[in-house]
Design an enzyme around this catalytic site. Sequence first.
Site, PDB file in Angstrom:
ATOM      1  N   SER A 136      61.613  31.118 -22.262  1.00  0.00           N
ATOM      2  CA  SER A 136      60.454  30.445 -22.864  1.00  0.00           C
ATOM      3  C   SER A 136      59.229  31.327 -22.707  1.00  0.00           C
ATOM      4  CB  SER A 136      60.209  29.109 -22.158  1.00  0.00           C
ATOM      5  OG  SER A 136      58.958  28.555 -22.519  1.00  0.00           O
ATOM      6  N   TYR A 149      58.687  24.037 -14.416  1.00  0.00           N
ATOM      7  CA  TYR A 149      59.339  24.599 -15.599  1.00  0.00           C
ATOM      8  C   TYR A 149      58.998  26.081 -15.749  1.00  0.00           C
ATOM      9  CZ  TYR A 149      60.860  25.117 -20.457  1.00  0.00           C
ATOM     10  OH  TYR A 149      61.484  25.533 -21.608  1.00  0.00           O
ATOM     11  N   LYS A 153      61.660  29.381 -15.603  1.00  0.00           N
ATOM     12  CA  LYS A 153      61.803  30.341 -16.698  1.00  0.00           C
ATOM     13  C   LYS A 153      61.360  31.741 -16.279  1.00  0.00           C
ATOM     14  CE  LYS A 153      63.544  27.518 -19.721  1.00  0.00           C
ATOM     15  NZ  LYS A 153      64.942  27.653 -20.172  1.00  0.00           N
TER      16      LYS A 153
END
Length: 244
Positions: A136, A149, A153
Site C-alpha cells: 500500500s 495498518y 505495510k
Amino acid sequence: MEPGLAGRRALVTGAGKGIGRSTVRALHKAGAQVVAVSRTRADLDSLALECPGVEPVCVDLGDWEATERALGDVGPVDLLVNNAAVALLQPFLDVTKEAFDTSFDVNLRAVIQVSQIVARGLIARGAPGAIVNVSSQASQRALACHSVYCSTKGALDMLTKVMALELGPHKIRVNAVNPTVVRTPMGKANWSDPQKAKAMLDRIPLGRFAEVENVVDSILFLLSDRSSMATGATLPVDGGFLAT
C-alpha cells in the site's frame, strides 16, 4: 496475454473480494490454474461458478495451524499473490492489542507462512517462480488512524526486499505493488464522504483513485516474464501520491 502465465499454477490469497477476486479472474482468463484462498465460503462458491476450474481453499490465514493444514499439501505452485489483508483503523492512542495482533497475523505473518510453503515447493522442484505482495502507499506515508495498518505495510515492503535477496539465487522473484485508494466496493464505501475523499485526492497528482484493473494489471506484469529482471521492487500504483 502476459507471457509465462498460461499453464502455470497460481495461488491468490484474499481471493473472495476486491483486488484478489479480480486477480483470480484475470489469471483464469490468461490460462493459469488458480488456487483461490479466502476465509468466506460463500465468496469462494460464487467465484468457482464464475471461473470454472478454480480450486477453492477456505481458511482464516490469521490461524497459523489452520493455514498449515489447508495449504501444507497444496501441491506445486508457480505464482503467488499475497493479497489477503485487514485494515483495522484506530487513532494511535486507542490502538488495541487485538487490532495489533490480528493485523500483523494476517498482513505480515501469513505472508511469511504462505510464501514459505510456496518457495519451499519451488526450490524442491528446482523451478523458477514469482511472488507479488500487495502492499500500500500507506507503507511509505503516515496516515491518521492507520498506525497499525501503516506499520504492517511498511514491514511488508521490507519483507519483500529480504525475500527477494534470499530467494533470488533460487530463481524466485519477489515484488510488491503499492496502491493508493482502490475503487473496490469497500474502497468506494470508505471514501464516499466527498470531504474525506478530497483531502486524499488533493495529494494525488493524477487527481483520481485507482481502479481495480490498474492494480491487477501491475500484478500480472510482475508475475509475468515481461518483468523477468525485476525483483525486490515496490511498484506504486498511486497516481503519483508517493512522488509528492
